[in-house]
Write a protein that holds these residues in place. Structure first.
Motif, PDB file in Angstrom:
ATOM      1  N   SER A 171       6.167  14.205  20.780  1.00  0.00           N
ATOM      2  CA  SER A 171       6.364  13.220  20.638  1.00  0.00           C
ATOM      3  C   SER A 171       5.252  12.284  20.521  1.00  0.00           C
ATOM      4  N   ILE A 172       4.116  12.308  20.988  1.00  0.00           N
ATOM      5  CA  ILE A 172       2.984  12.115  20.265  1.00  0.00           C
ATOM      6  C   ILE A 172       3.010  12.209  18.027  1.00  0.00           C
ATOM      7  N   GLY A 173       3.231  13.633  17.868  1.00  0.00           N
ATOM      8  CA  GLY A 173       3.283  13.589  16.472  1.00  0.00           C
ATOM      9  C   GLY A 173       4.396  12.982  15.848  1.00  0.00           C
ATOM     10  N   LEU A 174       5.326  12.599  16.711  1.00  0.00           N
ATOM     11  CA  LEU A 174       6.959  11.706  16.260  1.00  0.00           C
ATOM     12  C   LEU A 174       6.748  10.157  15.919  1.00  0.00           C
ATOM     13  N   ILE A 175       5.392  10.378  17.176  1.00  0.00           N
ATOM     14  CA  ILE A 175       5.595   8.741  16.843  1.00  0.00           C
ATOM     15  C   ILE A 175       4.341   8.900  15.365  1.00  0.00           C
ATOM     16  N   VAL A 176       2.923   8.428  15.442  1.00  0.00           N
ATOM     17  CA  VAL A 176       2.022   8.830  14.566  1.00  0.00           C
ATOM     18  C   VAL A 176       2.733   8.900  13.516  1.00  0.00           C
ATOM     19  N   ALA A 177       3.901   9.757  12.827  1.00  0.00           N
ATOM     20  CA  ALA A 177       4.802  10.473  11.324  1.00  0.00           C
ATOM     21  C   ALA A 177       5.012   8.888  10.964  1.00  0.00           C
ATOM     22  N   ILE A 178       6.000   8.535  12.211  1.00  0.00           N
ATOM     23  CA  ILE A 178       6.496   6.756  11.552  1.00  0.00           C
ATOM     24  C   ILE A 178       5.679   6.315  11.714  1.00  0.00           C
ATOM     25  N   THR A 179       4.935   6.211  12.736  1.00  0.00           N
ATOM     26  CA  THR A 179       4.024   5.270  12.021  1.00  0.00           C
ATOM     27  C   THR A 179       3.343   5.272  10.802  1.00  0.00           C
ATOM     28  N   GLN A 180       3.003   6.174  10.319  1.00  0.00           N
ATOM     29  CA  GLN A 180       1.928   6.580   8.997  1.00  0.00           C
ATOM     30  C   GLN A 180       3.025   6.165   7.781  1.00  0.00           C
ATOM     31  N   VAL A 181       4.099   6.710   7.875  1.00  0.00           N
ATOM     32  CA  VAL A 181       5.389   7.153   6.484  1.00  0.00           C
ATOM     33  C   VAL A 181       5.498   5.290   6.783  1.00  0.00           C
ATOM     34  N   THR A 182       5.934   4.384   8.066  1.00  0.00           N
ATOM     35  CA  THR A 182       6.507   3.641   7.384  1.00  0.00           C
ATOM     36  C   THR A 182       5.071   2.373   6.731  1.00  0.00           C
ATOM     37  N   SER A 183       4.602   2.743   7.285  1.00  0.00           N
ATOM     38  CA  SER A 183       3.018   1.739   6.313  1.00  0.00           C
ATOM     39  C   SER A 183       2.720   2.344   5.110  1.00  0.00           C
ATOM     40  N   VAL A 184       2.600   3.371   4.764  1.00  0.00           N
ATOM     41  CA  VAL A 184       2.492   3.848   3.536  1.00  0.00           C
ATOM     42  C   VAL A 184       3.816   3.942   2.933  1.00  0.00           C
ATOM     43  N   CYS A 185       4.729   3.919   3.300  1.00  0.00           N
ATOM     44  CA  CYS A 185       6.002   3.714   2.106  1.00  0.00           C
ATOM     45  C   CYS A 185       6.241   2.303   1.732  1.00  0.00           C
ATOM     46  N   ARG A 186       5.696   1.557   2.562  1.00  0.00           N
ATOM     47  CA  ARG A 186       5.646  -0.050   2.105  1.00  0.00           C
ATOM     48  C   ARG A 186       4.536  -0.297   0.992  1.00  0.00           C
ATOM     49  N   LEU A 187       3.486  -0.009   0.795  1.00  0.00           N
ATOM     50  CA  LEU A 187       2.955   0.117  -0.468  1.00  0.00           C
ATOM     51  C   LEU A 187       3.517   0.127  -1.593  1.00  0.00           C
ATOM     52  N   PRO A 188       3.378  -1.477  -2.207  1.00  0.00           N
ATOM     53  CA  PRO A 188       3.791  -1.022  -3.825  1.00  0.00           C
ATOM     54  C   PRO A 188       2.477  -0.088  -4.737  1.00  0.00           C
ATOM     55  N   CYS A 189       3.184   0.295  -5.652  1.00  0.00           N
ATOM     56  CA  CYS A 189       2.815   1.889  -6.503  1.00  0.00           C
ATOM     57  C   CYS A 189       2.145   1.732  -8.293  1.00  0.00           C
ATOM     58  N   CYS A 190       1.272   1.808  -8.588  1.00  0.00           N
ATOM     59  CA  CYS A 190       0.615   1.479  -9.834  1.00  0.00           C
ATOM     60  C   CYS A 190       0.779   2.948 -10.805  1.00  0.00           C
ATOM     61  N   ALA A 191       0.852   3.793 -10.633  1.00  0.00           N
ATOM     62  CA  ALA A 191       1.698   5.522 -10.999  1.00  0.00           C
ATOM     63  C   ALA A 191       1.792   6.227  -9.882  1.00  0.00           C
ATOM     64  N   ARG A 192       2.404   7.112 -10.634  1.00  0.00           N
ATOM     65  CA  ARG A 192       3.421   8.640 -10.799  1.00  0.00           C
ATOM     66  C   ARG A 192       2.127   9.700 -10.307  1.00  0.00           C
ATOM     67  N   LYS A 193       1.342   9.631 -10.868  1.00  0.00           N
ATOM     68  CA  LYS A 193       0.562  11.163 -10.874  1.00  0.00           C
ATOM     69  C   LYS A 193      -0.402  11.089  -9.751  1.00  0.00           C
ATOM     70  N   VAL A 194      -0.333  12.478  -9.233  1.00  0.00           N
ATOM     71  CA  VAL A 194      -1.196  11.895  -8.017  1.00  0.00           C
ATOM     72  C   VAL A 194      -2.049  13.130  -8.040  1.00  0.00           C
ATOM     73  N   SER A 195      -3.599  12.931  -7.641  1.00  0.00           N
ATOM     74  CA  SER A 195      -5.017  14.090  -8.151  1.00  0.00           C
ATOM     75  C   SER A 195      -4.499  14.536  -6.726  1.00  0.00           C
ATOM     76  N   HIS A 196      -3.933  15.142  -6.136  1.00  0.00           N
ATOM     77  CA  HIS A 196      -3.764  16.626  -4.200  1.00  0.00           C
ATOM     78  C   HIS A 196      -2.683  17.455  -4.961  1.00  0.00           C
ATOM     79  N   PHE A 197      -3.131  17.681  -3.851  1.00  0.00           N
ATOM     80  CA  PHE A 197      -1.823  19.674  -4.222  1.00  0.00           C
ATOM     81  C   PHE A 197      -0.506  19.414  -3.474  1.00  0.00           C
TER      82      PHE A 197
END
Length: 285
Positions: free
Chosen positions: A161-187
């Motif tokens: 439950s702790i994992g689910l709550i944190v995941a929902i909070t994090q995904v919701t906050s990040v996915c609301r951000l407007p993005c200016c690029a599609r290339k991600v410097s990560h794996f």
């Protein structure tokens, strides 16, 4: 709703943007000569992790002799670790062999959700294992009453439950951000690399992520530390020197080892080796 847009010029007007529908990961772009070697290493780790965790879960589930709470928690930890690995490694392996296909926004958000959920679950499950050991050593006469099946399930559900709550909070906050690029410097899909693509100030999101990261590390470690302190204080009260040595050995064997490597612990466990022997119909030593 995923709100990633590419804005034109230097202004951020909603009438002048191109909708970004996917991401491309470039984490291994600077390791072209080592990609084959890295692929072999990651593939070996992937196979060993899946095989080891599959053995643990299967044996514990099919053999009724392995119904101790610690074995139950180990099976849950192995299951969570397997899903966590499935979210990350396949994408990394495909990138290393030149199959770095773009991933959709929804697909990336889904991967972040499972990555965070099971990553945090893995952090809190050892707390349940520490509590189990605390009850076993500090309150052995009431152990069977306190650590019943209902409590086992509640502890695991609490970690999830702790994992689910944190995941929902994090995904919701990040996915609301407007993005200016599609290339991600990560794996793979992760929170901080996605925030770096944003067209707006992400200070609030970064602070939230930092607070969550600290709590996820400090709270489980603090609870496990408290359990260890109580366990050690109880052991030191044992009059017999031989009894103290035996209690310390059981602390070391049933808590520290499985936290470091659940697979190694489980396969060293005599009960598990006996169960494997019964399962294959031969001797296992």
């Amino acid at each position: 709703m995923l709100l990633c847009f590419r804005f034109g010029n230097q202004s951020m007007k909603t009438e002048n943007f191109t909708l970004i529908t996917d991401f491309v990961f470039q984490g291994f772009s600077s390791f072209r000569e080592q990609q084959i070697t890295l692929f072999g290493v990651f593939l070996a780790l992937y196979i060993l992790t899946l095989a080891g965790n599959t053995i643990i879960v299967t044996i514990i589930r099919i053999d009724h002799h392995l119904n101790a709470p610690m074995n139950f928690f180990l099976s849950m930890l192995s299951t969570s670790e397997t899903v966590y690995t499935l979210v990350i490694l396949p994408r990394i392996l495909s990138s290393l062999v030149g199959m770095n296909q773009p991933i959709s926004l929804a697909g990336c958000a889904t991967r972040i959700f499972f990555f965070v959920t099971f990553g945090i679950t893995n952090c809190f499950l050892p707390t349940a294992m520490g509590y189990d050991c605390y009850v076993a050593i500090c309150n052995p006469l009431r152990y069977a009453i306190i650590m019943n099946k209902r409590v086992h399930i509640q502890l695991v559900l609490g970690a999830c439950s702790i994992g689910l709550i944190v995941a929902i909070t994090q995904v919701t906050s990040v996915c609301r951000l407007p993005c200016c690029a599609r290339k991600v410097s990560h794996f793979f899909c992760d929170i901080r690399p996605e925030m770096k693509l944003s067209c707006i100030d992400t200070t609030v999101n970064e602070i939230l992520t930092l607070i969550i990261s600290v709590l996820v590390l400090v709270v489980p470690m603090g609870l496990v530390f408290i359990s260890y302190v109580l366990i050690i204080s109880t052991i030191l009260k044992i009059a017999s020197v031989e009894g103290r040595k035996k209690a310390f050995a059981t602390l070391t064997y049933t808590v520290i080892t499985p936290l470091l490597n659940p697979v190694v612990y489980t396969l060293r466990n005599k009960e598990v080796k006996d169960a494997l022997s019964r399962a294959v119909g031969g001797k296992f030593s």
